[in-house]
Design a protein around this motif. Sequence first.
Motif, PDB file in Angstrom:
ATOM      1  N   UNK A   1      -2.126   1.095  -8.471  1.00 55.52           N
ATOM      2  CA  UNK A   1      -3.252   1.986  -8.227  1.00 55.52           C
ATOM      3  C   UNK A   1      -4.310   1.499  -7.268  1.00 55.52           C
ATOM      4  N   UNK A   2      -4.248   0.223  -6.826  1.00 57.59           N
ATOM      5  CA  UNK A   2      -5.335  -0.257  -5.971  1.00 57.59           C
ATOM      6  C   UNK A   2      -4.883  -1.144  -4.800  1.00 57.59           C
ATOM      7  N   UNK A   3      -3.593  -1.368  -4.674  1.00 60.81           N
ATOM      8  CA  UNK A   3      -3.071  -2.143  -3.542  1.00 60.81           C
ATOM      9  C   UNK A   3      -2.170  -1.210  -2.737  1.00 60.81           C
ATOM     10  N   UNK A   4      -2.565  -0.905  -1.535  1.00 58.26           N
ATOM     11  CA  UNK A   4      -1.793  -0.003  -0.692  1.00 58.26           C
ATOM     12  C   UNK A   4      -0.959  -0.811   0.293  1.00 58.26           C
ATOM     13  N   UNK A   5       0.304  -0.429   0.468  1.00 58.59           N
ATOM     14  CA  UNK A   5       1.140  -1.051   1.496  1.00 58.59           C
ATOM     15  C   UNK A   5       1.604   0.016   2.473  1.00 58.59           C
ATOM     16  N   UNK A   6       1.789  -0.408   3.734  1.00 62.85           N
ATOM     17  CA  UNK A   6       2.188   0.498   4.796  1.00 62.85           C
ATOM     18  C   UNK A   6       3.232  -0.169   5.677  1.00 62.85           C
ATOM     19  N   UNK A   7       4.307   0.530   5.959  1.00 66.33           N
ATOM     20  CA  UNK A   7       5.303   0.033   6.906  1.00 66.33           C
ATOM     21  C   UNK A   7       4.709   0.139   8.302  1.00 66.33           C
ATOM     22  N   UNK A   8       4.691  -0.978   9.002  1.00 68.36           N
ATOM     23  CA  UNK A   8       4.053  -1.026  10.322  1.00 68.36           C
ATOM     24  C   UNK A   8       5.068  -1.245  11.442  1.00 68.36           C
ATOM     25  N   UNK A   9       5.909  -2.285  11.321  1.00 71.30           N
ATOM     26  CA  UNK A   9       7.040  -2.457  12.225  1.00 71.30           C
ATOM     27  C   UNK A   9       6.710  -2.867  13.639  1.00 71.30           C
TER      28      UNK A   9
ATOM     29  N   UNK B   1       7.851  -7.362  13.543  1.00 72.01           N
ATOM     30  CA  UNK B   1       9.290  -7.314  13.307  1.00 72.01           C
ATOM     31  C   UNK B   1       9.585  -5.910  12.783  1.00 72.01           C
ATOM     32  N   UNK B   2      10.830  -5.466  12.851  1.00 75.25           N
ATOM     33  CA  UNK B   2      11.112  -4.052  12.571  1.00 75.25           C
ATOM     34  C   UNK B   2      10.649  -3.548  11.207  1.00 75.25           C
ATOM     35  N   UNK B   3      10.668  -4.421  10.184  1.00 77.19           N
ATOM     36  CA  UNK B   3      10.349  -3.971   8.834  1.00 77.19           C
ATOM     37  C   UNK B   3       9.102  -4.645   8.262  1.00 77.19           C
ATOM     38  N   UNK B   4       8.207  -5.024   9.140  1.00 80.54           N
ATOM     39  CA  UNK B   4       6.933  -5.624   8.735  1.00 80.54           C
ATOM     40  C   UNK B   4       6.098  -4.600   7.978  1.00 80.54           C
ATOM     41  N   UNK B   5       5.348  -5.071   6.956  1.00 76.72           N
ATOM     42  CA  UNK B   5       4.391  -4.208   6.271  1.00 76.72           C
ATOM     43  C   UNK B   5       3.030  -4.897   6.203  1.00 76.72           C
ATOM     44  N   UNK B   6       1.992  -4.100   5.942  1.00 73.19           N
ATOM     45  CA  UNK B   6       0.634  -4.615   5.793  1.00 73.19           C
ATOM     46  C   UNK B   6       0.065  -4.115   4.466  1.00 73.19           C
ATOM     47  N   UNK B   7      -0.995  -4.778   4.000  1.00 67.95           N
ATOM     48  CA  UNK B   7      -1.577  -4.453   2.693  1.00 67.95           C
ATOM     49  C   UNK B   7      -3.083  -4.230   2.804  1.00 67.95           C
ATOM     50  N   UNK B   8      -3.570  -3.316   1.993  1.00 69.38           N
ATOM     51  CA  UNK B   8      -5.008  -3.127   1.821  1.00 69.38           C
ATOM     52  C   UNK B   8      -5.304  -3.160   0.321  1.00 69.38           C
TER      53      UNK B   8
END
Length: 248
Positions: free
Chosen positions: A163-171, A174-181
């Motif tokens: 409910x409070x950590x968002x992840x997003x596929x960024x790429x 590297x092709x399958x990199x993700x980031x977090x907020x």
Amino acid sequence: MAAIYPLSEGIFTIGHDKEFVPFDPDKDVLTDRPTGSLLVEILPFLVVTDKDVMVLDTGLGFKGADGVLQIHANLRAHGYEPGQVTKVLLSHLHKDHAGCLTYTDENGLIKTTFPNAEYYIYRAEADFALATGLPSYHPEDIEPLLATGQVRWLQGEAGTINGYIRYMHSGGHCPQHIVYLVDDGTDKVFFGGDEAPQLKQMKMKYVAKYDFDGKKAMRLREQYAEQGRAEGWQFLFYHDVKIPVARL
């Protein structure tokens, strides 16, 4: 309120051979290293909220002269034990970010570095890492963890953890990199892995040769900087040798 602790493994240079070589700024000279070498710090982070004790990326997995994992020693220096970590968030699985998912103890047994933690890994990145292998990925560091029950798979273009950590596929990097907020209602902490690795890179417009899609990574940095500035994000810079945490 989120408490943030950098867990530095030290400063290194990395060249075209993808090898991380320790660098002592008091005695080493960057121009003595192979042409094109980059100066980077290796900086996993400990982020503590009311709900979790989290580690963001795990570093190279080096041990000290006493045989103790450096990341364990760094945690203890801030008053935390490895067994207290509840979540490990991985941006991607390059060896300098995922070299300490597990470790070999004094008896030769492979153990998870954080025995009570859930490890969050983007499923497509794990598949890509195991299929690609060396030199950027070390499958032997990844596979033992996948055989445990501690992995929690992340899928899709975006999602939320607890409910409070968002992840997003960024790429971009590297092709399958993700980031977090991480947004605990008081603080917003952004971890961009290798798509927001240093403060200066958030202020410069350029295409980096080490990114999978340099133009996309450049656009992402601009996007992160604009949104983060507007919303007061605290940025965690995994490779910054001077400023590990900053607001823009």
